[in-house]
Design an enzyme around this catalytic site. Structure first.
Site, PDB file in Angstrom:
ATOM      1  N   TYR A   1     -52.186  40.507   4.633  1.00 51.46           N
ATOM      2  CA  TYR A   1     -53.292  39.940   3.860  1.00 51.46           C
ATOM      3  C   TYR A   1     -53.894  38.739   4.585  1.00 51.46           C
ATOM      4  O   TYR A   1     -55.120  38.602   4.691  1.00 51.46           O
ATOM      5  CB  TYR A   1     -52.761  39.536   2.490  1.00 51.46           C
TER       6      TYR A   1
ATOM      7  N   ASP B   1     -66.695  49.679  -7.883  1.00 49.83           N
ATOM      8  CA  ASP B   1     -65.256  49.551  -8.097  1.00 49.83           C
ATOM      9  C   ASP B   1     -64.650  50.945  -8.170  1.00 49.83           C
ATOM     10  O   ASP B   1     -65.217  51.852  -8.797  1.00 49.83           O
ATOM     11  CB  ASP B   1     -64.962  48.792  -9.394  1.00 49.83           C
TER      12      ASP B   1
ATOM     13  N   ASN C   1     -66.028  41.630  -2.247  1.00 49.59           N
ATOM     14  CA  ASN C   1     -64.936  41.086  -3.044  1.00 49.59           C
ATOM     15  C   ASN C   1     -63.734  42.016  -3.129  1.00 49.59           C
ATOM     16  O   ASN C   1     -62.634  41.573  -3.415  1.00 49.59           O
ATOM     17  CB  ASN C   1     -65.469  40.775  -4.452  1.00 49.59           C
TER      18      ASN C   1
ATOM     19  N   LYS D   1     -57.717  38.403   5.942  1.00 52.71           N
ATOM     20  CA  LYS D   1     -58.595  37.346   5.447  1.00 52.71           C
ATOM     21  C   LYS D   1     -59.059  36.419   6.576  1.00 52.71           C
ATOM     22  O   LYS D   1     -60.174  35.899   6.536  1.00 52.71           O
ATOM     23  CB  LYS D   1     -57.885  36.551   4.356  1.00 52.71           C
TER      24      LYS D   1
ATOM     25  N   THR E   1     -56.123  36.170 -11.130  1.00 50.35           N
ATOM     26  CA  THR E   1     -56.499  37.576 -11.000  1.00 50.35           C
ATOM     27  C   THR E   1     -55.228  38.407 -10.866  1.00 50.35           C
ATOM     28  O   THR E   1     -54.132  37.876 -10.721  1.00 50.35           O
ATOM     29  CB  THR E   1     -57.381  37.810  -9.753  1.00 50.35           C
TER      30      THR E   1
END
Length: 299
Positions: free
Chosen positions: A169, A36, A98, A173, A203
């Site tokens: 986005y 991360d 992720n 995806k 999230t």
């Protein structure tokens, strides 16, 4: 402990879904590399504190964890991340892609930078880590080892159905879904499965888009908790999932759905070149026979 001793890289593991995945893998006996950059939702800032905190939580559970701060959208840093896992734990068994950011904007207002950033971090960030992990597994397979490697990518309902205000986005995806299907076909010979999840959970990336679904219940089952998604990710990362590859699963709360993608529908063959004036009737006949598409989110 269905992943006992397996070595897992999880990108974007400092918060949200990535953190939930890391902790569940640890509970199931895996050794975890926590990746991360610690950036803000728009990709600004950074630091290793979120990743270090997750690693500390894993160690408190009695597990093994290491931290690596690679920018997964950088080809060379992605290679270094894979090499780091192999050096620290001897091999790599599972890659969970992720990491991501959002820069939501109606398409007519979208800047080049906002397009490039989201495509780079999501789509290239998946491809770069997978490319180097695939080479590691191919080399092990060619050396005679029986490889049981797993990749779990993260797509989205936006990528499967579209989402108003998220064209960059959604395109990224959708690309990840295609990447999943293609690499599943190519890497099967090396003992690698590649699947994807399209999760719905609370999230940083979803709290504004799905604000009306984000409320935390006072008691009972919290259907939007990130932890609801992780059991499937862990199972897909286990040796038990060897017969499942090239699939996309939607996960929300306790609901698990297998997504079905593009497929050949009704067709007409003129047996010759079509004339333009004929096509209106032919196309409308085909559309009348085809299933009605799912609506785009936000319409």
């Amino acid at each position: 402990m269905i992943c006992a001793g397996r070595v897992v890289i999880i990108t974007g593991a400092g918060r949200g879904l990535g953190r939930a995945h890391a902790l569940e893998f640890a509970r199931q006996g895996a050794h975890v590399v926590v990746n991360d950059l610690g950036v803000q939702l728009d990709g600004s800032g950074g630091g290793d504190q979120p990743a270090q905190q997750v690693a500390a939580e894993i160690r408190a559970l009695g597990g093994r964890a290491e931290v690596h701060g690679a920018d997964v959208s950088d080809w060379e840093q992605a290679r270094e991340l894979v090499d780091f896992a192999v050096q620290r734990f001897g091999r790599l068994d599972v890659l969970v892609n992720n990491a991501g950011v959002v820069r939501d904007r109606m398409f007519v207002n979208l800047s080049e930078a906002e397009w490039d950033q989201v495509i780079r971090i999501h789509l290239k960030g998946h491809a770069a880590t997978l490319r180097h992990a695939a080479q590691h597994w191919r080399d092990r397979s060619k050396a005679g080892e029986q490889v049981q490697a797993r990749v779990i990518n993260t797509t989205s309902g936006a990528g499967l159905l579209g989402s108003v205000g998220q064209t960059n986005y959604a395109a990224a995806k959708a690309g990840i879904a295609a990447l999943t299907i293609n690499t599943a076909a190519e890497l099967a010979r090396y003992g690698v499965t590649v699947n994807a999840i399209a999760p719905s959970a609370r999230t940083r990336m979803t709290e504004e888009v799905f604000a009306d679904m984000m409320a935390r219940p006072a008691d009972g089952f919290d259907g939007m908790a990130p932890e609801n998604v992780s059991p499937l990710v862990v199972w897909l990362g286990s040796a038990e999932s060897a017969d499942v590859t090239g699939r996309v699963f939607e996960v929300q709360g306790g609901e698990l759905t297998v997504a079905t993608g593009w497929g050949r529908g009704p067709s007409r063959d003129a047996g010759r070149r079509w004339r333009p004036e004929e096509l209106g009737a032919a196309v409308r006949e085909l559309l009348a026979e085809a299933p009605t598409p799912e609506p785009v989110y936000g319409t």
